[in-house]
Every structure is written in C-alpha cells, then in structure tokens.
Motif scaffolding. Structure first.
Motif, PDB file in Angstrom:
ATOM      1  N   ARG A 183       3.093   6.817  -2.289  1.00 45.89           N
ATOM      2  CA  ARG A 183       4.224   7.306  -3.091  1.00 45.89           C
ATOM      3  C   ARG A 183       3.730   7.859  -4.428  1.00 45.89           C
ATOM      4  O   ARG A 183       4.221   8.890  -4.908  1.00 45.89           O
ATOM      5  N   ARG A 217      11.345   9.421   9.455  1.00 44.15           N
ATOM      6  CA  ARG A 217      10.130   8.776   8.910  1.00 44.15           C
ATOM      7  C   ARG A 217       9.356   8.092  10.030  1.00 44.15           C
ATOM      8  O   ARG A 217       8.138   8.189  10.096  1.00 44.15           O
ATOM      9  N   ARG A 260       1.247   0.318   6.994  1.00 43.75           N
ATOM     10  CA  ARG A 260       1.477   0.797   8.359  1.00 43.75           C
ATOM     11  C   ARG A 260       0.240   0.610   9.227  1.00 43.75           C
ATOM     12  O   ARG A 260       0.310   0.546  10.433  1.00 43.75           O
ATOM     13  N   ASP A 261      -0.930   0.576   8.573  1.00 40.33           N
ATOM     14  CA  ASP A 261      -2.210   0.599   9.297  1.00 40.33           C
ATOM     15  C   ASP A 261      -3.157  -0.471   8.782  1.00 40.33           C
ATOM     16  O   ASP A 261      -4.368  -0.331   8.893  1.00 40.33           O
ATOM     17  N   ARG A 274      -5.679   9.642   3.316  1.00 35.45           N
ATOM     18  CA  ARG A 274      -5.742   8.295   3.902  1.00 35.45           C
ATOM     19  C   ARG A 274      -7.108   7.664   3.662  1.00 35.45           C
ATOM     20  O   ARG A 274      -7.216   6.498   3.336  1.00 35.45           O
ATOM     21  N   SER A 287       5.887  11.126   3.663  1.00 34.06           N
ATOM     22  CA  SER A 287       5.341  11.085   5.028  1.00 34.06           C
ATOM     23  C   SER A 287       4.361  12.236   5.256  1.00 34.06           C
ATOM     24  O   SER A 287       3.382  12.084   5.990  1.00 34.06           O
ATOM     25  N   ARG A 336       1.597  10.829  13.703  1.00 34.39           N
ATOM     26  CA  ARG A 336       0.520  11.528  12.996  1.00 34.39           C
ATOM     27  C   ARG A 336      -0.820  11.233  13.681  1.00 34.39           C
ATOM     28  O   ARG A 336      -0.993  10.180  14.325  1.00 34.39           O
ATOM     29  N   THR A 361       0.808  -1.229   0.000  1.00 34.84           N
ATOM     30  CA  THR A 361       0.000   0.000   0.000  1.00 34.84           C
ATOM     31  C   THR A 361       0.841   1.278   0.000  1.00 34.84           C
ATOM     32  O   THR A 361       0.360   2.337  -0.391  1.00 34.84           O
TER      33      THR A 361
HETATM   34  O1   DC Z   1       6.259   1.405   2.972  1.00 36.01           O
HETATM   35  P1   DC Z   1       6.753   2.628   2.203  1.00 36.01           P
HETATM   36  O2   DC Z   1       8.117   3.090   2.634  1.00 36.01           O
HETATM   37  O3   DC Z   1       6.692   2.451   0.727  1.00 36.01           O
HETATM   38  O4   DC Z   1       5.710   3.766   2.584  1.00 36.01           O
HETATM   39  C1   DC Z   1       5.807   5.058   2.066  1.00 36.01           C
HETATM   40  C2   DC Z   1       5.117   6.033   3.004  1.00 36.01           C
HETATM   41  O5   DC Z   1       3.720   5.811   3.012  1.00 36.01           O
HETATM   42  C3   DC Z   1       5.597   6.026   4.455  1.00 36.01           C
HETATM   43  O6   DC Z   1       5.922   7.344   4.856  1.00 36.01           O
HETATM   44  C4   DC Z   1       4.425   5.557   5.242  1.00 36.01           C
HETATM   45  C5   DC Z   1       3.258   5.728   4.338  1.00 36.01           C
HETATM   46  N1   DC Z   1       2.308   4.635   4.427  1.00 36.01           N
HETATM   47  C6   DC Z   1       1.232   4.791   5.263  1.00 36.01           C
HETATM   48  O7   DC Z   1       1.134   5.817   5.927  1.00 36.01           O
HETATM   49  N2   DC Z   1       0.277   3.832   5.331  1.00 36.01           N
HETATM   50  C7   DC Z   1       0.396   2.700   4.615  1.00 36.01           C
HETATM   51  N3   DC Z   1      -0.567   1.771   4.702  1.00 36.01           N
HETATM   52  C8   DC Z   1       1.520   2.500   3.766  1.00 36.01           C
HETATM   53  C9   DC Z   1       2.471   3.491   3.715  1.00 36.01           C
END
Ligand code: DC
Length: 229
Positions: A43, A187, A137-138, A116, A107, A194, A38
């Motif tokens: 990105r 990061r 992340r979530d 989001r 970020s 957040r 995700t």
């Molecule tokens: O996993 P990554 O490094 O490709 O993620 C890029 C950015 O996206 C990172 O700053 C966190 C954010 N991200 C997020 O907030 N929620 C997600 N589900 C995936 C990534």
C-alpha cells in the motif's frame, strides 16, 4: 523452531478482508510477538507512486521505487485503531494507506515481480528474527516457507464484503454492499491469478473457513493451534 515454548514464526495468509489483521494483532499481543502486516508495504509503494503521479503501468519505474523508498513502520503512536504508524518522509501517513485510490491500485502494483522481490526480501529479513506474526498473501508460500505454523484464513466473498460493510457503517462512513462485494471479488481475482506469488494456501497450512465463526472463535482456535505446535 527458535523458541521451545511457542512457534516463533507464525505465517498468516488469506484473501482481502478475511480478518487476518484483527486476528494477527490479537495473536501477536497475546504471545508478546511483533505483528507485521505486509500489505502495508504494498500500500505504501502504491501511495507514494500516486502522490508522485508516476505511471502505475510502468513496471520498471515502480520496481525502482520499491527498491529505494524509505518507509518507516513503527509501533502505534496513537490509540485510534491503528496497528502501527506508517511514516514516509517524516509524515504520518497511516490512514492514507486505506485511501480508496490506494485500494483501487494496490493489486496492480503488488503483481509486479520486481516489487515483490524488493519487499519480500525486507519482510523475510524481519521475519527470520522470530517472535513474529506475519500477515499477507504469500508468507507461508514464499516469504517464510520455514514458518513454524502456517494459517490460511478464508471466508466467502459475500461474508468478507459484509464484514467490510459493517465496519464502514460502524465508523459512520457511507457504504454500498454490492460495490464492496464486486471490489472484493476483483481483488481476489488479481491476487490469485498473478504470475508471481499468487494467493494460495501453502501445502502445509491449516486452512480455516471463518464463514460461520466470529472473531473470538477464530482467535481461540488459532491460539490453541499455536500453543499446541
Ligand atoms: O492485506 P491488504 O489488503 O492490506 O493488502 C493490500 C494488497 O497487497 C492486496 O492487493 C494484496 C497485496 N499483498 C500481497 O500481494 N502480498 C502480501 N504479502 C500482502 C499484500
């Protein structure tokens, strides 16, 4: 659970450079599931905003972009290390997603509530089809709280910076360990502080600290957990 043999929805979360993508890809391959990273979506929005020279501090503008952007994420068309193709306006922009400028700004973009919401809805729709390893992340906390198994892959900032450093050197690129470490720490700070969907393990996640484990050991452990779930 939507399948009697293996968990159908696997949520894999953790901080930057913890090895989630490598693990998620391997896991998806071995189970015959879809691998969905995700982070690529956040990105891609960041990349489009930079291309169009939009003001990244303008939350409503970036939210409209996230609600309307057409981003195609397809199976990999080339064997050059990519997990998928990212296509925007009919152009293959897969490697642009790793650009330093995207890295530095993603970020901020991913902290916006509206961004989001727009992206999580799409992720959830795809995830609910099942047979998926979704990485982010979530995922276990917000996107797919009903996931059959939730893994939170952790490692110290120093170890993650070292892995990223080694990766860049192996690709013949220039790298500075201290600079990478400070970016990883920054990061982490933004992602975990957040207001919306901060980085944290779900209450029912299995937390794996991979500091003293190599990729094969982590994969073996997680595959075992999935097969036993
Ligand atoms: O996993 P990554 O490094 O490709 O993620 C890029 C950015 O996206 C990172 O700053 C966190 C954010 N991200 C997020 O907030 N929620 C997600 N589900 C995936 C990534």
């Amino acid at each position: 659970m939507t399948n009697n043999i293996h968990p159908s929805i696997i949520a894999l979360d953790g901080p930057a450079a913890s090895g989630k993508s490598t693990l998620g890809r391997r896991l998806a391959d071995s189970l015959g599931y879809l691998f969905f990273d995700t982070g690529i979506m956040y990105r891609a929005i960041t990349w489009i905003a930079l291309q169009r020279d939009l003001d990244l501090r303008d939350e409503s503008l970036i939210t409209i972009l996230a609600q309307t952007a057409q981003i195609d994420i397809c199976p990999p068309s080339k064997d050059d290390g990519r997990a998928c193709d990212v296509v925007i306006a009919e152009k293959d922009v897969t490697w642009d997603m790793r650009d330093g400028n995207v890295e530095a700004n993603v970020s901020v973009v991913s902290a916006y509530a509206g961004v989001r919401r727009a992206l999580s809805e799409q992720q959830r729709r795809i995830g609910l089809r099942g047979k998926v390893v979704m990485v982010g992340r979530d995922i276990g906390t917000v996107v797919l709280p009903e996931a059959d198994i939730k893994i939170y892959l952790d490692a110290s900032a120093e170890e993650r910076a070292k892995r990223r450093y080694d990766e860049l050197i192996a690709r013949g690129e220039q790298a500075d360990y201290d600079e990478i470490l400070s970016k990883v720490i920054e990061r982490d700070r933004i992602d975990s502080t957040r207001a919306v969907a901060p980085l944290r393990p779900a209450d029912d996640a299995v937390i794996i600290d991979s500091d003293k484990m190599d990729a094969d050991q982590v994969f073996g452990l997680v595959l075992k957990l999935c097969l036993a779930a």
